[in-house]
Write an enzyme that holds these catalytic residues in place. Sequence first.
Site, PDB file in Angstrom:
ATOM      1  N   HIS A  48       6.934  -4.591  11.277  1.00 61.38           N
ATOM      2  CA  HIS A  48       5.800  -5.017  12.087  1.00 61.38           C
ATOM      3  C   HIS A  48       5.629  -6.525  11.988  1.00 61.38           C
ATOM      4  O   HIS A  48       4.918  -7.039  11.125  1.00 61.38           O
ATOM      5  CB  HIS A  48       4.521  -4.309  11.638  1.00 61.38           C
ATOM      6  N   ASP A  50      -1.658   6.327  -3.503  1.00 56.43           N
ATOM      7  CA  ASP A  50      -2.805   5.538  -3.936  1.00 56.43           C
ATOM      8  C   ASP A  50      -4.139   6.160  -3.545  1.00 56.43           C
ATOM      9  O   ASP A  50      -5.161   5.872  -4.160  1.00 56.43           O
ATOM     10  CB  ASP A  50      -2.735   4.125  -3.344  1.00 56.43           C
ATOM     11  N   ALA A  58       0.831  -1.201   0.000  1.00 56.52           N
ATOM     12  CA  ALA A  58       0.000   0.000   0.000  1.00 56.52           C
ATOM     13  C   ALA A  58       0.865   1.251   0.000  1.00 56.52           C
ATOM     14  O   ALA A  58       1.679   1.453   0.901  1.00 56.52           O
ATOM     15  CB  ALA A  58      -0.909  -0.014   1.224  1.00 56.52           C
ATOM     16  N   ASP A 117      -0.046   4.555   0.579  1.00 59.39           N
ATOM     17  CA  ASP A 117      -1.277   5.208   1.015  1.00 59.39           C
ATOM     18  C   ASP A 117      -1.393   6.653   0.555  1.00 59.39           C
ATOM     19  O   ASP A 117      -2.493   7.145   0.307  1.00 59.39           O
ATOM     20  CB  ASP A 117      -1.396   5.127   2.539  1.00 59.39           C
ATOM     21  N   ASN A 172      -8.325  -0.065   7.407  1.00 62.91           N
ATOM     22  CA  ASN A 172      -8.104  -0.697   8.710  1.00 62.91           C
ATOM     23  C   ASN A 172      -7.135   0.071   9.592  1.00 62.91           C
ATOM     24  O   ASN A 172      -7.181  -0.021  10.812  1.00 62.91           O
ATOM     25  CB  ASN A 172      -7.585  -2.126   8.521  1.00 62.91           C
ATOM     26  N   TYR A 173      -6.203   0.813   8.996  1.00 60.38           N
ATOM     27  CA  TYR A 173      -5.112   1.424   9.752  1.00 60.38           C
ATOM     28  C   TYR A 173      -5.368   2.906  10.020  1.00 60.38           C
ATOM     29  O   TYR A 173      -6.029   3.593   9.230  1.00 60.38           O
ATOM     30  CB  TYR A 173      -3.795   1.310   8.979  1.00 60.38           C
ATOM     31  N   ASP A 219      13.208  20.134   2.432  1.00 62.03           N
ATOM     32  CA  ASP A 219      13.854  21.108   1.553  1.00 62.03           C
ATOM     33  C   ASP A 219      14.517  22.141   2.462  1.00 62.03           C
ATOM     34  O   ASP A 219      13.874  23.079   2.933  1.00 62.03           O
ATOM     35  CB  ASP A 219      12.807  21.754   0.647  1.00 62.03           C
ATOM     36  N   MET A 234      -7.894  11.184   3.223  1.00 63.55           N
ATOM     37  CA  MET A 234      -8.239  10.251   4.296  1.00 63.55           C
ATOM     38  C   MET A 234      -8.210  10.882   5.681  1.00 63.55           C
ATOM     39  O   MET A 234      -8.301  10.187   6.694  1.00 63.55           O
ATOM     40  CB  MET A 234      -7.274   9.064   4.259  1.00 63.55           C
ATOM     41  N   TYR A 272      -2.984   6.421  11.072  1.00 63.01           N
ATOM     42  CA  TYR A 272      -1.670   7.028  11.277  1.00 63.01           C
ATOM     43  C   TYR A 272      -1.885   8.418  11.878  1.00 63.01           C
ATOM     44  O   TYR A 272      -2.614   9.240  11.313  1.00 63.01           O
ATOM     45  CB  TYR A 272      -0.901   7.143   9.959  1.00 63.01           C
ATOM     46  N   HIS A 319       4.483  -7.275   8.047  1.00 63.58           N
ATOM     47  CA  HIS A 319       4.616  -6.227   7.032  1.00 63.58           C
ATOM     48  C   HIS A 319       5.567  -5.157   7.536  1.00 63.58           C
ATOM     49  O   HIS A 319       5.924  -5.115   8.721  1.00 63.58           O
ATOM     50  CB  HIS A 319       3.255  -5.617   6.684  1.00 63.58           C
TER      51      HIS A 319
END
Length: 699
Positions: free
Chosen positions: A627, A336, A331, A333, A416-417, A476, A342, A419, A467
């Site tokens: 993980h 994608d 993924a 994230d 499911n996750y 920068d 999100m 962050y 994973h």
Amino acid sequence: MSTEQVSSIPGVDLVGVAKHVSPHPLSPLASAEISNVSKLVQSLYPRNANLQYKSITLQEPEKAHLVPFLNAERNGLKTSTIERRAFVAYYIRNTDKLHEAIINLSRQKVESNVRLGPNTHGPGDAEEILLAEKIALQDEGVQAEIAKLQLPEGTSVLSDPWIYGSDGINDEQRMYQCFLYMRDPNNPLNLDSNHYAFPLTISPVVDTVKWKVIRIDLLPSGSDHSIKEPRPLKIQPPNEYDPAYQQLRTDLKPLNVVQPEGASFKITQVGDTGRVVEWQKWFFRVGFNQREGVVLHDVRYDNRSIFYRMSLSDMVIPYADPRHPFHKKAAFDLGDAGAGLMANNLKLGCDCLGSIHYLDAVLNTDKGEPWHMENVVCIHEQDAGIGWKHTNYRTGKAAIVRSRELVVQSIITVANYEYIMAFIFNQAGEIKYEVRATGIVSTQPVDAGVEVPWGTIVHPGVLAAHHQHIFSLRVDPAIDGNSNRLIYEEAHPMPRSDFNLHGVGYTVEETLIDRSGGFDINTDHNRTFKIQNSSVRNPVNGKPVAYKIHAPPFQKMLADPDSFHFKRAEFANHNIYATKYRDGELYAGGKYTNQSRGGDGVRSWANRKDDIKDTDLVLFVQFGLQHATRIEDFPVMPCEIIHVAFKPVNFFDKNPALDVPPSSQEFNRSTLLEAEGHHQPSVETKVGEKGEVCCSSKL
């Protein structure tokens, strides 16, 4: 905390047909601008053309124009005119025709519009993901496979669409790989049931042009590649994370974060969407976009330039299961879907504590309309323990300062996750970027009695594959200006000699990196990377001013170098990539990661071997988690915390936090007081009138 509204920027000239004061060049697009952009793009096509907008976002001005503008602005000088542009990625709906357009908002014209080539696919969007769920679950073939499971009446089956991934096998068209789950059949009214405790072996593939299921994969659930036809399913007990289903602790007392005089930061609203934050000598601009989420610009301390731009550039989560179709699970994230897309609506007293200021954002829907997102960023202060302290053991007097931090935080949910991502500033001129990974591990079905080395059984019939989480932070730098260099320092033992008679000496040596490339940490030598400005010297020791990078070591991508995972995640094999600045090179994994092939990300840029000595360089700093799943990660995972820090080296002439007021009970108002303090006995020497020396003991 204080806020101000600023409607104009001094010295900015009006250009083109705009009849209002121009927004700041770094302000995200406002609602009216997004609507305007989509109309201009739509005007290129017949009226009935149906366009699907993936991104309508600010096209940041060229750096060569923006740096002088920012410097003039900070010094109160007249600023130059910078035309305002938007970047657009869109499809002609229900086709594979992906386009990019640049819109000049100042002149109200389309400057460019190109169709992109094969194997270049746009990200998912909210509406499309919901459509993929619907298509998968309504397909007659999928329903026939589900029927073979003989689930109890009323059972709800759900679909998690995943970006299809890449393996080079019939993957040219844009697709979703959908993984099916069910809610607890014995509690069908619980819409928040943890469906990841009930994975099914049926996985439809949805074509995004025809919008139909083109294949139904059956998932391997044993210890090899073999698959089985769906059969009546044994219903396992649920495993819920919702507090309503827990026996909650009763011995936890309230902990309130109270700031009776409010917060110490100031936020200035610049136009509709621009924000400037000032706190404890820090100054920076906060932006927000569909891909990166939070973006910081023009980061300064006490009006000294430190960073031109900072953002999370990319991330990849490659999974360990080598079997079809799990072998494609990697993924990206941000590329994608998007950190902005999100982002959560943050809740007062839950996601952030204390005196909170929230920032809203405006993105676009797939129809090109403005999408107002509330509370996607929270800004607050937090206590960070002791900042510095010293006790004079001879007198017992302690000088102590508590450290306070300013947090700029957003949270994203990726199916499911979760962050939790934050830029954290302190009073000693340091910046951290912190990621907390939580949520629910991605699950798949496993047969009873099976154990595999690429995952952990976390519940009966439920496997959580191992994973990696690998992040790339784009930095920068502008350390007292834009002409910077990258060096690393290492600690090495001195050879034993007459000078180093006892063999205990060691030295710290610097090595200049003069060509772009990928570089790694070496903990055996305490290798530390520093960004220097060799033309600005510390007034005390004469050394170049610098910031050092504290990046934790992590295991690089484990996938084979010839694999698609490795080729696509161009950032995942080095701790640091250094490149020479070029406009538009923002995303470490390439602009379009959906089913990508690699070749247009940071590894490719670094391989140019540009001269990066004393020039405008860009760093991509990687950090990550390996993980290896554990049962304690289920049904919801305790936060795994990781961060990168940037600390001044010879940038100041002393500890920059010396002027922070000392910590005191009157100021902090703790409720428990210690008994009378103590100090250690000591001996001191005093010189008398005649030069004699004597000792006395102080108890």
